[in-house]
Write an enzyme that holds these catalytic residues in place. Structure first.
Site, short mmCIF file in Angstrom:
data_model
loop_
_atom_site.label_atom_id
_atom_site.label_comp_id
_atom_site.label_asym_id
_atom_site.label_seq_id
_atom_site.Cartn_x
_atom_site.Cartn_y
_atom_site.Cartn_z
N ASP A 34 0.87 -1.16 0.00
CA ASP A 34 0.00 0.00 0.00
C ASP A 34 0.91 1.21 0.00
O ASP A 34 1.94 1.24 0.69
CB ASP A 34 -0.91 0.00 1.23
CG ASP A 34 -2.00 1.06 1.09
OD1 ASP A 34 -2.53 1.23 -0.02
OD2 ASP A 34 -2.32 1.73 2.10
N TYR A 47 1.19 10.59 -8.66
CA TYR A 47 1.63 11.95 -8.39
C TYR A 47 3.06 12.23 -8.86
O TYR A 47 3.60 13.30 -8.58
CB TYR A 47 1.51 12.25 -6.89
CG TYR A 47 0.09 12.14 -6.37
CD1 TYR A 47 -0.77 13.24 -6.39
CD2 TYR A 47 -0.42 10.93 -5.89
CE1 TYR A 47 -2.08 13.13 -5.93
CE2 TYR A 47 -1.73 10.81 -5.44
CZ TYR A 47 -2.56 11.92 -5.46
OH TYR A 47 -3.85 11.81 -5.02
P1 ITT Z 1 -3.36 -2.14 -5.65
O1 ITT Z 1 -4.06 -3.03 -6.61
O2 ITT Z 1 -1.95 -2.54 -5.37
O3 ITT Z 1 -4.16 -1.88 -4.39
P2 ITT Z 1 -3.86 0.65 -6.23
O4 ITT Z 1 -3.70 1.39 -7.50
O5 ITT Z 1 -5.25 0.44 -5.69
O6 ITT Z 1 -3.16 -0.77 -6.43
P3 ITT Z 1 -3.04 2.04 -3.78
O7 ITT Z 1 -4.38 1.90 -3.16
O8 ITT Z 1 -1.83 1.59 -3.00
O9 ITT Z 1 -2.90 1.31 -5.19
O10 ITT Z 1 -2.90 3.58 -4.17
C1 ITT Z 1 -1.69 4.12 -4.46
C2 ITT Z 1 -1.90 5.55 -4.94
O11 ITT Z 1 -0.88 6.35 -4.35
C3 ITT Z 1 -1.68 5.63 -6.44
O12 ITT Z 1 -2.91 5.61 -7.13
C4 ITT Z 1 -0.96 6.95 -6.60
O13 ITT Z 1 -1.90 7.98 -6.70
C5 ITT Z 1 -0.21 7.13 -5.29
N1 ITT Z 1 1.19 6.60 -5.44
C6 ITT Z 1 1.70 5.50 -4.81
N2 ITT Z 1 2.96 5.28 -5.19
C7 ITT Z 1 3.26 6.24 -6.09
C8 ITT Z 1 4.39 6.51 -6.84
O14 ITT Z 1 5.46 5.73 -6.81
N3 ITT Z 1 4.36 7.56 -7.66
C9 ITT Z 1 3.28 8.34 -7.73
N4 ITT Z 1 2.14 8.14 -7.07
C10 ITT Z 1 2.11 7.09 -6.23
#
Ligand code: ITT
Length: 206
Positions: free
Chosen positions: A73, A162
């Site tokens: 996460d 981001y």
């Molecule tokens: P999962 O299937 O792994 O849950 P997800 O897209 O739902 O994937 P998250 O709930 O962990 O992922 O949300 C992560 C958010 O945080 C992602 O949509 C970005 O907006 C931000 N984020 C996380 N890591 C980032 C990175 O390396 N660079 C830019 N934004 C990032």
């Protein structure tokens, strides 16, 4: 060893896969394993803690598949917003805006709007990542963090989320201007994933 990676985000997978390439650990994605998406998955990340969310996700998919499971996460904490959006980073912009512009672009526009009047020195922010590994007998969580500053407009085409707004003052570029390898060297995800990988290798005696 086969290790399942519980993510449905292809951009995350692009960053994670190279970190396991030269190891005996074979990563399998949920898509590789034909684990179909269920509505209940929406509610897995209910905590205001990256670590708790990552662990909940890994435990859920471990229970569903019986396989050694890794989940992560991640998100951004912006100091001028008291650490928001944090684990809600993906769902930061209102749904109407996400439908109109796409998720990442809407979130970037929304963030810029929220901190429109915030001065340079107060635009500090941090990417966080928690990686949970759940095996039959053991589970562990690893963390990573990188510090930066939110720009006034997007820069760079790589990465996701981001990245185009996340400026690294000591390098003079955003994380969207780094290659996958360069981003992994410094990123929250690179740090947490390497720690998880190294623990697994030691655990396996590899
Ligand atoms: P999962 O299937 O792994 O849950 P997800 O897209 O739902 O994937 P998250 O709930 O962990 O992922 O949300 C992560 C958010 O945080 C992602 O949509 C970005 O907006 C931000 N984020 C996380 N890591 C980032 C990175 O390396 N660079 C830019 N934004 C990032």
């Amino acid at each position: 060893m086969k290790l399942a990676m519980a993510t449905r985000n292809p951009a995350k997978l692009r960053e994670i896969e190279p970190l396991f390439r030269d190891t005996p650990i074979r990563l399998a994605t949920l898509a590789d394993l034909d684990v179909e998406q269920r509505p209940e998955e929406e509610h897995l990340e209910a905590f205001n803690s990256f670590a708790q969310n990552a662990l909940a996700k890994a435990e859920y998919f471990h229970d569903r598949t019986g396989l050694p499971m890794m989940a992560e996460d991640s998100g951004i904490r912006v100091d001028a917003l008291n650490g928001e959006p944090g684990p809600r980073s993906k769902r930061f912009a209102p749904p109407e805006m996400q439908a109109e512009y796409g998720v990442d672009r809407a979130n970037n526009l929304y963030l810029l709007r929220q901190i429109r009047d915030v001065a340079d020195e107060q635009r500090t922010a941090h990417f966080h990542c928690a990686v949970a590994v759940v095996l039959d007998q053991e589970s562990r969580v690893f963390g990573g963090r990188v510090d930066g500053v939110i720009l006034y407009e997007p820069r760079g085409e790589s990465g996701f989320g981001y990245d185009p707004l996340f400026y690294l003052p000591e390098r003079g570029i955003t994380t969207a201007e780094l290659t996958v390898e360069q981003k992994n060297e410094i990123s929250h995800r690179g740090q947490a994933m390497r720690a998880a990988r190294d623990w697994l290798l030691e655990y396996l005696g590899a």
